[in-house]
Enzyme design. Structure first.
Site, PDB file in Angstrom:
ATOM      1  N   ASP B  10      37.853  31.127  47.361  1.00  0.00           N
ATOM      2  CA  ASP B  10      36.718  31.195  46.329  1.00  0.00           C
ATOM      3  C   ASP B  10      36.934  30.087  45.330  1.00  0.00           C
ATOM      4  OD1 ASP B  10      34.333  32.428  44.510  1.00  0.00           O
ATOM      5  OD2 ASP B  10      36.075  32.426  43.301  1.00  0.00           O
ATOM      6  N   ASP B  12      34.499  29.241  41.857  1.00  0.00           N
ATOM      7  CA  ASP B  12      34.406  29.549  40.297  1.00  0.00           C
ATOM      8  C   ASP B  12      35.409  30.547  39.819  1.00  0.00           C
ATOM      9  OD1 ASP B  12      33.521  29.190  37.857  1.00  0.00           O
ATOM     10  OD2 ASP B  12      31.494  29.723  38.208  1.00  0.00           O
ATOM     11  N   ASP B 206      39.138  35.781  42.483  1.00  0.00           N
ATOM     12  CA  ASP B 206      39.240  36.057  41.237  1.00  0.00           C
ATOM     13  C   ASP B 206      38.452  37.308  41.013  1.00  0.00           C
ATOM     14  OD1 ASP B 206      36.930  34.084  41.099  1.00  0.00           O
ATOM     15  OD2 ASP B 206      36.836  35.165  38.904  1.00  0.00           O
TER      16      ASP B 206
END
Lengths: 255, 255
Positions: B10, B12, B206
């Protein structure tokens, strides 16, 4: 037929469609006027001021004064005043909503709002939606003039205020308080404005989901006309039925 | 620790926050590069082209080529091609989505679309939303790049594409097909692109609701970092847990 002391009358699909009056509408209103029966137009349209709505009705040959027009913007501004006398509000909406809130003395702001108020806005933008979300995440309560998902236009069904409001509701996870039909809030404010009990007023409209359910939810008797959104077939299996059903208001005048 | 043949990563909250790289991110990617382990960046951001995303990563000291960036726009365009080779599409979105759809040979139109495709659009307007609704009511299927309700910015959480998509979904009553994380669709396309089986790839991210659930939904093992949206505390009661949890990617490199 039972005699009612007053009538609440929907506009779009009941009095007119677009810029054309609906057969029987002017005659129905004229009969009430002659008989000195009070009536009030209840519309979920939040974009126009009552003066503009009355003018449109007059142009269609329907006698109406602006004091007889109760829009979802007036209802929302009045409801807000009942919650907080002078509130700081961030507003998405058109002229009718801004004017109604200002007339009640609420203060319009971009930041630090107590309430975010949403009405239909054909100039909606990402920045407006962002400010609404930021204010709600910062603790502002979310109020929406009405939850109509779609509005009928010459081009077809376009997004209604309920659909626009969903951006803020989905993004923040905060449920809005809706004011306009079919919510009981709008009806109670209208009853208070006309000074009558629910048993004394007949709610007249074409849209089962908004007009008829508004009446039923608030404990009023209801008259459904088949000149707009809902057909008798659409509602034949509904548990809650309108008190009366007529093809159009000519039929009602004959009863 | 199990050796994986490839990594899905991922962006961001995992590689960067805003315009700052996250500690350990560059070192983690560098380690993969030195060990010749393939990796692909999976982002729900539909607004940028892969070249733009790669450039941003490079500017932050993270080695990436545009072929290693798989955006939700690329996934959506590729998914659409699997449904219909040359489709007529009405598009709400930014450059990344338009480019991806055009590169797959789909035809962009305002009317008579086979599909309405929605991605984040910071220039959203009532007219764009209206055209989307009219096309859907006219039979177009509704596809959305991703259902993120909000996106983190310097100003706070602003409306995400899932929130914008809700206008069309609520107004028309048509459920959208979402493509990006946590949907299995995006993951299956990414696996096919990298040419590996789900058991061979580790999903790193995250955000529990998007990255980790995307991995879990598609049958991949997952690594959650605590450098973005989700904390270990947030997820402690979740039935489906990530395979691994680390504070940051420095911690992962030590294992």
């Amino acid at each position: 037929m039972k005699q009612y002391k007053a009538y609440f009358i929907d506009l779009d699909g009941t009095m007119y469609r677009g810029n054309e009056s609906i057969p029987g509408a002017a005659e129905f209103v004229e009969r009430l006027r002659i008989q000195s029966v009070p009536f009030m137009f209840l519309t979920n349209n939040s974009s126009s001021r009552p003066e503009q709505v009355a003018k449109k009705l007059n142009n269609l040959g329907i006698a109406a004064q602006h004091g007889q027009v109760f829009t979802s913007s007036l209802a929302t501004a009045s409801y807000l005043t009942s919650l907080q006398e002078k509130a700081k509000v961030y507003v998405i909406g058109e002229e009718g909503l801004y004017t109604a809130l200002e007339q009640e003395g609420h203060e319009i702001t971009d930041q630090g709002a107590d309430y975010v108020i949403i009405g239909i806005d054909r100039n909606i933008s990402y920045e407006k939606l962002s400010l609404a979300c930021l204010n709600v995440r910062n603790g502002a309560k979310l109020i929406s003039t009405n939850k109509d998902a779609a509005i009928p236009t010459d081009r077809g069904m376009l997004p209604g205020n309920g659909a626009l409001t969903s951006v803020v509701a989905v993004s923040t996870g905060v449920e809005p308080i809706f004011v306009g039909k079919p919510e009981a809030v709008a009806m109670e404010l209208a009853l208070s404005r006309i000074g009558l009990e629910k048993s004394e007023v007949l709610m007249v409209g074409d849209n089962y989901e908004t007009d008829i359910l508004a009446g039923i939810n608030a404990g009023l008797e209801t008259l459904m006309v088949e000149t707009g959104v809902s057909s008798f077939k659409d509602i034949q299996n509904m548990v809650k039925q309108p008190t009366y059903k007529v093809k159009d208001l000519y039929d009602w005048l004959k009863q």
